[in-house]
Design an enzyme around this catalytic site. Structure first.
Site, PDB file in Angstrom:
ATOM      1  N   CYS A   1      36.562  -0.776 -28.121  1.00  0.00           N
ATOM      2  CA  CYS A   1      37.677  -0.899 -29.069  1.00  0.00           C
ATOM      3  C   CYS A   1      38.384  -2.222 -28.792  1.00  0.00           C
ATOM      4  CB  CYS A   1      38.642   0.279 -28.948  1.00  0.00           C
ATOM      5  SG  CYS A   1      39.578   0.333 -27.401  1.00  0.00           S
TER       6      CYS A   1
ATOM      7  N   HIS B   1      49.674   2.246 -28.404  1.00  0.00           N
ATOM      8  CA  HIS B   1      49.814   1.292 -27.309  1.00  0.00           C
ATOM      9  C   HIS B   1      50.199  -0.078 -27.824  1.00  0.00           C
ATOM     10  CE1 HIS B   1      45.538   2.050 -28.300  1.00  0.00           C
ATOM     11  NE2 HIS B   1      45.426   0.735 -28.360  1.00  0.00           N
TER      12      HIS B   1
END
Length: 639
Positions: free
Chosen positions: A181, A67
């Protein structure tokens, strides 16, 4: 918003055949470009690769979720690739990837799409779902499979905190977890899903707090933490840890929550997880360089990161120096010493000199450590060296404690600025920035700042104060004692403190011993006042401060004002005025009582050569009580 709203048919490939991880990423980025979601393919590619350098997004089980979040993304989007023969992706389990979803997120405050992407991440933990996607024969079928699974699965708010929490039954093992995260998009929720499935499969009660991009959800309560048998913290970002003090806690990477959930749950069930001991919540959250809350809270956590790392140097070095004074105090007759020899008190006997030298070395690290770790809390690891240099220049120059504070904050923001500048550099230069450009230009800029701004300003202040004190020497001694005592507490080693101390030592050389008495007692009060306050007003100090507080009695009695610095750095607006007031009272009383001192240092260990020693002790006690009482009134209750 549905998952398929982010997925364009043009960005789906069911027959991907990349030979390497780089080819897989480049092909997925090209698919994203085909869906018209990004305006700058190269800028987006850099962001995707940068994220991959931080740690593989190949989460295992044949799945990868790379990503990128940046201004090159116009609208949130997904690209999907089925890789029939698989590709080596450096996955956590070492297996090849055959299903890849690429995420594109715009760098905006509107994060509604992130929950949708997080939901997809959890759906990918279902083997039946992923197998169906791999077997899809068309893009339409691929999207239809996602739509049906999307409808069947609860939303994040419902799964994490949107409904009445379940209760543990009977003697069920109670497991709590926290996952997080850095981007808060995929791995946070995949780890939550993995831990939840593993715990329920073994008949355990489980609750998972997720700290994703939309903030903390399903937050663990104090009662739940108290009753838990064990806690799993699977996170690569900040997690408030002090609430887990005394509990069995497993701390691991967020990826372990995905790929090793079974082992983590088994460790909790076995009861072999280590017991977590918290020292200071603010320092822990800051140590990872992340900030939360308002500006004031951010500054506080940054300060506390420096203070918590500095404290061992203050305590260890200060007590060793106090021992040196104690040894000389027992072994040397101060009255028999010549005036020049008294200046060496603490190093006259060889053993005392040894302790003083070791303690002095530890003290030498104090301000560099303070500045370095404040900087690290702002600019992460690249800022550490820059902060150290600024702190050392402050320690060796005229700016002292206040200069080190300036250096710490300046270093952090210098590095943040350099990071922004270096993002625009070519790839080859950007990769060497952390090891070459950040330290080179960071240290240069810090050196220039300290040399041409901070040190000259503090030096000018120091000179002006010395001249002012010289002009006052004939005025009222009580007023002079009040000013000198207060100056000793203002910056604890900085220009105010140094000006007063130099004035006192110069007075000794001129045969005037009452000024040095006021100076020394002003330096003794801050640590003593703080130590007393930590005993009387426990709710105004953190656990770590209460534990270290009594050591300040030792440092204060040894005339080591620096013992108060960690407390002053953590809460300068309330601690400094309290200390200044107490020191000023003590200095004024010392002058009023006609106390004298022929030694320039030593604290309680040179009291035998203090003139009117009994009243000198009374002045010290009075100043200590004033400081402690003001701390009790001014300081807010510790969080």
């Amino acid at each position: 918003m549905r998952i398929t709203d982010l997925l364009d048919k043009r960005s789906i490939s069911l027959n991907g055949a990349p030979k390497t991880k780089q080819e897989a990423l480049d092909q997925a980025i090209a698919l994203m470009k085909d869906s018209d979601k990004i305006n700058d393919q190269e800028a987006y590619r850099k962001q995707v690769y940068k994220r991959e350098e931080e740690g593989t997004t190949g989460i295992g089980m044949g799945i990868a979720i790379p990503h990128g979040k940046c201004n090159a993304v116009d609208r949130p989007g997904l690209a999907a690739m089925v890789i029939k023969d698989g590709v080596d992706f450096d996955s956590l389990d070492g297996e090849p990837v055959d299903l890849l979803f690429l995420i594109a997120a715009p760098d905006t405050e509107d994060n509604i799409h992130l929950e949708v992407l997080s939901k997809l991440s959890m759906m990918l933990m279902d083997d039946n779902f992923t197998q169906s996607l791999k077997n899809a024969s068309s893009a339409d079928e691929f999207m239809d499979i996602i739509n049906k699974a999307d409808e069947a699965r609860p939303d994040l708010n419902e799964q994490f905190g949107g409904s009445e929490p379940e209760q543990a039954e009977g003697k069920q093992v109670k497991i709590l977890a926290v996952t997080g995260c850095p981007t808060g998009i995929a791995h946070t929720y995949m780890a939550a899903e993995g831990i939840e499935k593993a715990a329920k499969a073994k008949g355990c009660f489980v609750k998972v707090e997720t700290r994703g991009s939309g903030g903390a959800k399903n937050v663990l309560t104090a009662k739940e933490i108290e009753e838990a048998d064990g806690i799993i913290v699977a996170a690569d970002t900040q997690v408030p840890m002090d609430r887990f003090d005394g509990k069995k806690v497993i701390v691991c990477q967020v990826s372990d929550g995905i790929s090793k959930a079974d082992q983590l749950v088994d460790l909790v069930i076995s009861g072999d997880a280590p017991v977590f001991k918290s020292e200071n919540a603010a320092a822990q959250t800051a140590s990872q360089g992340k900030q939360s809350g308002g500006i004031g809270h951010q500054i506080y956590t940054q300060l506390m990161n420096g203070v918590s790392h500095m404290l061992p140097f203050v305590v260890g070095g200060g007590i060793l120096i106090a021992i040196a004074f104690l040894i000389d105090g027992f072994c040397v007759d101060m009255n028999a010493l010549a005036e020049a020899e008294r200046a060496n008190f603490g190093t006259i006997t060889p053993v005392a000199a040894l302790f003083k030298n070791i303690g002095g070395v530890a003290f030498g690290f104090m301000l560099p450590i303070l500045a370095g770790f404040i900087a690290m809390a702002i600019g992460d690891r690249p800022a550490l060296a820059v902060g150290f240099v600024g702190g050392m220049m402050a320690a060796n120059g005229s700016s002292g404690f206040l200069g080190a504070l300036v250096a710490g904050f300046a270093a952090g923001y210098i590095i943040k600025g350099l990071i922004k500048v270096c993002e625009k550099l070519p790839d080859a230069l950007e990769k060497i920035a952390p090891v070459l450009l950040y330290p080179l230009f960071g240290i240069l800029l810090m050196g220039l700042l300290m040399t041409f701004i901070v040190e000259p300003v503090m030096g000018a202040v120091n000179g002006a104060m010395n001249n002012g004190l010289m002009s006052m020497s004939g005025s009222s001694k009580v007023v002079l004692g009040l000013i000198l005592g207060g100056m000793m507490a203002i910056d604890m080693g900085g220009p105010f403190n140094k000006a007063a101390y130099v004035f006192g030592t110069a007075a000794i050389a001129a045969g005037n011993y009452d000024i040095m008495a006021a100076v020394m007692i002003g330096g003794m009060v801050p640590p003593c006042g703080i130590a007393l306050a930590t005993l009387l007003f426990k709710n105004k100090f953190t656990k770590a401060e209460r534990e270290s507080g009594p050591t300040n009695f030792i440092m204060g009695l040894a005339f080591i004002t620096e013992g108060a610095i960690p407390f002053a750095a953590a809460d300068p607006l309330h601690v400094l005025p309290s200390c200044v007031a107490g020191s000023a009272v003590a200095g004024a009383l010392s002058m009023a009582f006609g106390c004298t001192l022929m030694a320039p240092h030593g604290g309680v260990f040179v009291f035998p050569v203090v003139g009117n020693a009994l009243m000198y002790v009374a002045a010290l006690v009075a100043g200590t009580i004033v400081s402690a009482a003001l701390l009790g009134v001014l300081k807010k209750k510790a969080a």
